[in-house]
Design a protein around this motif. Sequence first.
Motif, PDB file in Angstrom:
ATOM      1  N   GLU A 289       0.954  -1.206  -0.214  1.00  0.00           N
ATOM      2  CA  GLU A 289      -0.050  -0.015  -0.099  1.00  0.00           C
ATOM      3  C   GLU A 289       0.731   1.425  -0.052  1.00  0.00           C
ATOM      4  O   GLU A 289       0.591   2.211  -0.817  1.00  0.00           O
ATOM      5  CB  GLU A 289      -0.904   0.078   1.202  1.00  0.00           C
ATOM      6  N   LYS A 290       1.894   1.214   0.721  1.00  0.00           N
ATOM      7  CA  LYS A 290       2.786   2.396   1.080  1.00  0.00           C
ATOM      8  C   LYS A 290       3.494   2.625  -0.294  1.00  0.00           C
ATOM      9  O   LYS A 290       3.706   3.728  -0.715  1.00  0.00           O
ATOM     10  CB  LYS A 290       3.720   2.130   2.101  1.00  0.00           C
TER      11      LYS A 290
ATOM     12  N   ASN B 187       7.679   4.804  -8.049  1.00  0.00           N
ATOM     13  CA  ASN B 187       6.664   5.979  -8.623  1.00  0.00           C
ATOM     14  C   ASN B 187       6.433   5.480  -9.977  1.00  0.00           C
ATOM     15  O   ASN B 187       5.435   5.680 -10.548  1.00  0.00           O
ATOM     16  CB  ASN B 187       7.582   7.305  -8.603  1.00  0.00           C
TER      17      ASN B 187
ATOM     18  N   LYS C 221       1.233   0.655 -11.592  1.00  0.00           N
ATOM     19  CA  LYS C 221       0.661   0.651 -10.557  1.00  0.00           C
ATOM     20  C   LYS C 221      -0.400  -0.739 -10.662  1.00  0.00           C
ATOM     21  O   LYS C 221      -0.563  -1.448  -9.607  1.00  0.00           O
ATOM     22  CB  LYS C 221      -0.122   1.767 -10.017  1.00  0.00           C
TER      23      LYS C 221
ATOM     24  N   LYS D 183       1.330   4.207  -2.714  1.00  0.00           N
ATOM     25  CA  LYS D 183       0.942   5.770  -2.292  1.00  0.00           C
ATOM     26  C   LYS D 183       2.362   6.345  -2.325  1.00  0.00           C
ATOM     27  O   LYS D 183       2.269   7.395  -1.886  1.00  0.00           O
ATOM     28  CB  LYS D 183       0.209   5.669  -1.099  1.00  0.00           C
ATOM     29  N   SER D 184       3.303   5.767  -2.838  1.00  0.00           N
ATOM     30  CA  SER D 184       4.591   6.436  -2.855  1.00  0.00           C
ATOM     31  C   SER D 184       5.186   7.016  -1.476  1.00  0.00           C
ATOM     32  O   SER D 184       5.423   8.059  -1.254  1.00  0.00           O
ATOM     33  CB  SER D 184       4.666   7.965  -3.673  1.00  0.00           C
ATOM     34  N   GLN D 185       4.768   6.198  -0.351  1.00  0.00           N
ATOM     35  CA  GLN D 185       5.092   6.477   1.065  1.00  0.00           C
ATOM     36  C   GLN D 185       6.138   5.690   1.427  1.00  0.00           C
ATOM     37  O   GLN D 185       6.406   5.818   2.568  1.00  0.00           O
ATOM     38  CB  GLN D 185       3.753   6.424   2.007  1.00  0.00           C
TER      39      GLN D 185
END
Length: 440
Positions: A319-320, A423, A427, A323-325
Amino acid sequence: MFDALSDKLEVVFKKLRGAGKLTEKNVQESLREVRKALLEADVNYKVARDFVKIVQEKSVGDEVLKSIEPGQQIIKIVHDELVALLGGQAEPVAPIDKAPTVYMICGLQGSGKTTLTGKLALQAKRKNKKPLVVAADIYRPAAVKQLKVLADSIDVEHFHLKGKQPQEICAEAVKYASKNFIDLVILDTAGRLHVDDDLMNELQEIKGLVSPDELLLVADSMTGQDAVNVAREFHERLDITGVVLSKLDGDARGGAALSIRQVTNCPIKLASTGEKLSDLEPFHPERLASRILGMGDIVSLVEKASESIDLEKAEKMKEKILKSQFDFEDFLEQMQQVRKMGPLDSLLGMIPGAGKALKNVKVDEKDVNRMLAIIQSMTIEERRNPKILDGSRKKRIAAGSGNSIQAINQLLKQFAAMQKMFNNMNKMKMKGLPKGMMPF
Ligand SMILES: Nc1nc2c(ncn2[C@@H]2O[C@H](COP(=O)(O)OP(=O)(O)OP(=O)(O)O)[C@@H](O)[C@H]2O)c(=O)[nH]1
Ligand SMILES: [Mg+2]
């Protein structure tokens, strides 16, 4: 272990693939090369000869030679025959379904019996079964103690009767097990330098007394053809139920592993791949054949991953990334998870094609350790937001982790590149990955 053989076969196959039209003659030539490669890998000569003969018979039919991709077809035939040579279907060890189930372990000195006893006990424990390990080697002075130390390290019950003969120790152990709700009794018997009558008689008597559900011979793959001869002799005298190949992580040429099934006609049930107690795998002919032929062993990799990786955490991580986290905290966690699966080199070898492509890329565990040390020296805030790392922070981290500022800058650069890659990644493809699987 099978690197040299893999390399040679790959050269042969490359030629076959490139040949376009195949004739009986160039098939024959290729198969001569295959035979040579097998012999050089220390495969028993009769086994190698018969192997090539069968592949040849299956390869020269019109159906193969006139097919669209004859080279590919022949590779498939070699693959299938290799699977057959290794025993075809995987044969698991007897289930632990009686109270008690009894496994008797035998083999020459130093082959890995005691280690296997520990490994089997640990596996049983992980399945919520109660194992009992039995020290039946009364000859080597430190043998009983060795097993005791091993048992203690995994919190498993240990059985021994001081001053008694191995036959009595084993028989009493099984009686004790029946009364004490033990699920699995593992008998660690004595080894000898060579197969001799005393040892065989002792083992036969123990077998008669306890009627084991499995009589496993541990064969040291590092000893090459000797292992094959030993297996044959043990099988003739004791009618063993399965072979365990030990030290498959070593750098021997692998011939023993490839010949033992054919020569003894006894199934290989387990593969022991390291000194750690978790290094034990079911033996899968199909997977090993694919690995030897450079097709990778993705199934084992996924299995290893699912054993050691926390699925929930992996999903969160995915998930991260989506979301690019993804930050250094996540990276650290991810690295630690991968670490649990084993040395990076051995993991890379299981990825199809990677074994070859990454051959010269030496994964240096030291580099990885250095990277982890740097991240561990960061504060949580820095891990979450590496952008705040200025000169003085870098200096502190360098001192704290015993590295240079350059090493830290390099890691930051690599990490930035990785974030960029995430990134850019498709996706949708990420979302489609099986649960828990990461794209790297
Ligand atoms: N690399 C590697 N080492 C192994 C493996 N299995 C066992 N060993 C090592 O081989 C050595 C001998 O192992 P043991 O389990 O003590 O062998 P054993 O058959 O019980 O030996 P004896 O009791 O003396 O007959 C030890 O140093 C083990 O750590 C394996 O799969 N891979
Ligand atoms: Mg031992």
